[in-house]
Design a protein around this motif. Structure first.
Motif, mmCIF file in Angstrom:
data_model
loop_
_atom_site.group_PDB
_atom_site.id
_atom_site.type_symbol
_atom_site.label_atom_id
_atom_site.label_comp_id
_atom_site.label_asym_id
_atom_site.label_seq_id
_atom_site.Cartn_x
_atom_site.Cartn_y
_atom_site.Cartn_z
ATOM 1 N N ASP A 126 5.008 -1.218 -1.445
ATOM 2 C CA ASP A 126 4.801 -2.485 -2.139
ATOM 3 C C ASP A 126 6.140 -3.203 -2.365
ATOM 4 O O ASP A 126 7.084 -2.622 -2.881
ATOM 5 C CB ASP A 126 4.126 -2.119 -3.476
ATOM 6 C CG ASP A 126 3.836 -3.291 -4.365
ATOM 7 O OD1 ASP A 126 4.397 -4.378 -4.170
ATOM 8 O OD2 ASP A 126 3.027 -3.091 -5.289
ATOM 9 N N PHE A 127 6.204 -4.479 -1.967
ATOM 10 C CA PHE A 127 7.424 -5.265 -2.181
ATOM 11 C C PHE A 127 7.888 -5.205 -3.637
ATOM 12 O O PHE A 127 9.088 -5.214 -3.918
ATOM 13 C CB PHE A 127 7.195 -6.734 -1.814
ATOM 14 C CG PHE A 127 7.169 -7.001 -0.326
ATOM 15 C CD1 PHE A 127 7.968 -6.302 0.551
ATOM 16 C CD2 PHE A 127 6.340 -7.986 0.185
ATOM 17 C CE1 PHE A 127 7.955 -6.563 1.912
ATOM 18 C CE2 PHE A 127 6.313 -8.267 1.543
ATOM 19 C CZ PHE A 127 7.121 -7.557 2.416
ATOM 20 N N GLY A 128 6.924 -5.161 -4.561
ATOM 21 C CA GLY A 128 7.254 -5.178 -5.983
ATOM 22 C C GLY A 128 7.977 -3.934 -6.465
ATOM 23 O O GLY A 128 8.530 -3.921 -7.568
ATOM 24 N N ALA A 155 12.667 -9.330 -4.741
ATOM 25 C CA ALA A 155 12.544 -8.276 -5.756
ATOM 26 C C ALA A 155 12.173 -8.832 -7.129
ATOM 27 O O ALA A 155 11.434 -8.193 -7.876
ATOM 28 C CB ALA A 155 13.847 -7.481 -5.836
ATOM 29 N N ASN A 156 12.680 -10.023 -7.456
ATOM 30 C CA ASN A 156 12.477 -10.551 -8.801
ATOM 31 C C ASN A 156 11.378 -11.611 -8.881
ATOM 32 O O ASN A 156 11.292 -12.343 -9.852
ATOM 33 C CB ASN A 156 13.791 -11.118 -9.342
ATOM 34 C CG ASN A 156 14.827 -10.028 -9.519
ATOM 35 O OD1 ASN A 156 14.530 -8.966 -10.050
ATOM 36 N ND2 ASN A 156 16.031 -10.267 -9.042
ATOM 37 N N SER A 157 10.554 -11.679 -7.854
ATOM 38 C CA SER A 157 9.434 -12.621 -7.871
ATOM 39 C C SER A 157 8.121 -11.863 -7.971
ATOM 40 O O SER A 157 7.841 -10.983 -7.167
ATOM 41 C CB SER A 157 9.445 -13.466 -6.592
ATOM 42 O OG SER A 157 8.275 -14.235 -6.517
ATOM 43 N N ARG A 158 7.330 -12.215 -8.962
ATOM 44 C CA ARG A 158 6.047 -11.520 -9.143
ATOM 45 C C ARG A 158 5.071 -11.798 -8.007
ATOM 46 O O ARG A 158 4.106 -11.060 -7.811
ATOM 47 C CB ARG A 158 5.401 -11.982 -10.451
ATOM 48 C CG ARG A 158 6.101 -11.451 -11.690
ATOM 49 C CD ARG A 158 5.315 -11.824 -12.923
ATOM 50 N NE ARG A 158 6.201 -11.941 -14.068
ATOM 51 C CZ ARG A 158 5.893 -12.626 -15.149
ATOM 52 N NH1 ARG A 158 4.760 -13.281 -15.215
ATOM 53 N NH2 ARG A 158 6.722 -12.666 -16.154
ATOM 54 N N ASP A 159 5.318 -12.881 -7.278
ATOM 55 C CA ASP A 159 4.407 -13.263 -6.189
ATOM 56 C C ASP A 159 4.211 -12.156 -5.158
ATOM 57 O O ASP A 159 3.164 -12.080 -4.515
ATOM 58 C CB ASP A 159 4.939 -14.501 -5.452
ATOM 59 C CG ASP A 159 4.931 -15.743 -6.318
ATOM 60 O OD1 ASP A 159 4.332 -15.691 -7.409
ATOM 61 O OD2 ASP A 159 5.525 -16.744 -5.904
ATOM 62 N N GLY A 184 7.731 -18.552 2.318
ATOM 63 C CA GLY A 184 7.855 -17.574 1.245
ATOM 64 C C GLY A 184 6.540 -17.117 0.649
ATOM 65 O O GLY A 184 6.411 -17.014 -0.564
ATOM 66 N N GLU A 185 5.556 -16.855 1.503
ATOM 67 C CA GLU A 185 4.251 -16.439 0.993
ATOM 68 C C GLU A 185 3.885 -15.040 1.463
ATOM 69 O O GLU A 185 4.006 -14.715 2.640
ATOM 70 C CB GLU A 185 3.163 -17.418 1.460
ATOM 71 C CG GLU A 185 3.207 -18.732 0.714
ATOM 72 C CD GLU A 185 1.969 -19.580 0.962
ATOM 73 O OE1 GLU A 185 1.028 -19.098 1.628
ATOM 74 O OE2 GLU A 185 1.952 -20.723 0.490
ATOM 75 N N PRO A 186 3.427 -14.184 0.539
ATOM 76 C CA PRO A 186 2.919 -12.880 0.946
ATOM 77 C C PRO A 186 1.604 -13.065 1.682
ATOM 78 O O PRO A 186 0.902 -14.058 1.477
ATOM 79 C CB PRO A 186 2.707 -12.155 -0.381
ATOM 80 C CG PRO A 186 2.492 -13.233 -1.389
ATOM 81 C CD PRO A 186 3.295 -14.399 -0.919
ATOM 82 N N THR A 187 1.282 -12.126 2.557
ATOM 83 C CA THR A 187 -0.007 -12.146 3.255
ATOM 84 C C THR A 187 -0.715 -10.819 3.005
ATOM 85 O O THR A 187 -0.110 -9.869 2.495
ATOM 86 C CB THR A 187 0.176 -12.345 4.773
ATOM 87 O OG1 THR A 187 0.658 -11.115 5.346
ATOM 88 C CG2 THR A 187 1.169 -13.462 5.075
ATOM 89 N N ARG A 188 -1.970 -10.766 3.370
ATOM 90 C CA ARG A 188 -2.727 -9.525 3.179
ATOM 91 C C ARG A 188 -2.599 -8.579 4.368
ATOM 92 O O ARG A 188 -3.246 -7.538 4.413
ATOM 93 C CB ARG A 188 -4.205 -9.859 2.941
ATOM 94 C CG ARG A 188 -4.418 -10.606 1.635
ATOM 95 C CD ARG A 188 -5.872 -10.868 1.375
ATOM 96 N NE ARG A 188 -6.049 -11.541 0.087
ATOM 97 C CZ ARG A 188 -7.219 -11.937 -0.383
ATOM 98 N NH1 ARG A 188 -8.318 -11.753 0.328
ATOM 99 N NH2 ARG A 188 -7.302 -12.527 -1.553
ATOM 100 N N ASP A 189 -1.791 -8.960 5.329
ATOM 101 C CA ASP A 189 -1.644 -8.159 6.551
ATOM 102 C C ASP A 189 -0.954 -6.832 6.252
ATOM 103 O O ASP A 189 -0.201 -6.708 5.287
ATOM 104 C CB ASP A 189 -0.829 -8.943 7.584
ATOM 105 C CG ASP A 189 -1.395 -10.327 7.822
ATOM 106 O OD1 ASP A 189 -2.614 -10.439 8.010
ATOM 107 O OD2 ASP A 189 -0.618 -11.307 7.796
#
Length: 204
Positions: A126-128, A155-159, A184-189
């Motif tokens: 997980d990126f988070g 690292a510091n973005s909750r997105d 700068g958008e996460p995807t579900r891939d």
């Protein structure tokens, strides 16, 4: 002056002195995950394998090439990948990029109109949870930074929490001038192939 990229922001590739940027580096820096040891004693480091990749498209938005850890150079030689980093910084942030993709816009095939950058967490981490993961776009080479053009903080973005892939952004040619769309958008891939398909469908 570096720009902290905001989602959806479009920027032209001009340096502070007004000249156009021709050689761009997209660098990714990240650390290994620190975990508490058995019964709370000590800590251990878990290797993190983030993969920066680049997809090239023609004017009709047809995929013509993908540069990634298994194919380190585009067919025209204008896009190069520094190689696969399988661990991240194990001893804390050394301030250096772990993976760098370089683009020489002058050397790109004239048929290339879009250069898209994506990031995948190869082991599904997980990126988070990944320390100091960040992106920077700069003029120079993998070993020499002339001018940082833009930075993007993962690292510091909750997105990005809960995701393992993202679309960083797309360079695109308009009236023979290169511009950058900060996505700068996460995807579900889960995998690179899926992320490239998402770029093709949604982000060009």
């Amino acid at each position: 002056m570096a720009i902290n990229l905001q989602k959806g922001q479009r920027i032209s590739l001009e340096k502070s002195n007004g000249n156009k940027l021709q050689n761009i580096c997209v660098g990714i820096n990240w650390g290994a995950i620190e975990k508490k040891g058995m019964f709370g004693f000590g800590t251990t480091k878990e290797a993190v394998d983030l993969d920066a990749s680049c997809a090239l498209y023609d004017a009709n938005k047809q995929l013509v090439d993908v540069v990634y850890f298994g194919h380190l150079k585009s067919k025209d030689g204008a896009v190069k990948h520094s190689g696969d980093d399988l661990t991240g910084d194990m001893a804390g942030n050394d301030g250096l990029d772990n993976e760098v993709i370089t683009v020489d816009f002058a050397g790109l095939s004239s048929t290339v109109n879009y250069v898209a950058f994506v990031l995948n967490s190869f082991r599904g981490q997980d990126f988070g949870t990944i320390p100091f993961a960040s992106i920077r776009i700069y003029e120079g080479t993998p070993t020499r930074v002339n001018e940082i053009f833009a930075t993007y903080d993962i690292a510091n973005s909750r997105d990005f929490a809960g995701h393992v892939s993202m679309v960083m952004g797309v360079f695109y040619k308009k009236n023979d001038e290169w511009k950058f769309n900060a996505i700068g958008e996460p995807t579900r891939d889960r995998k690179l192939e899926e992320t490239v398909k998402t770029v093709t469908q949604n982000y060009l």
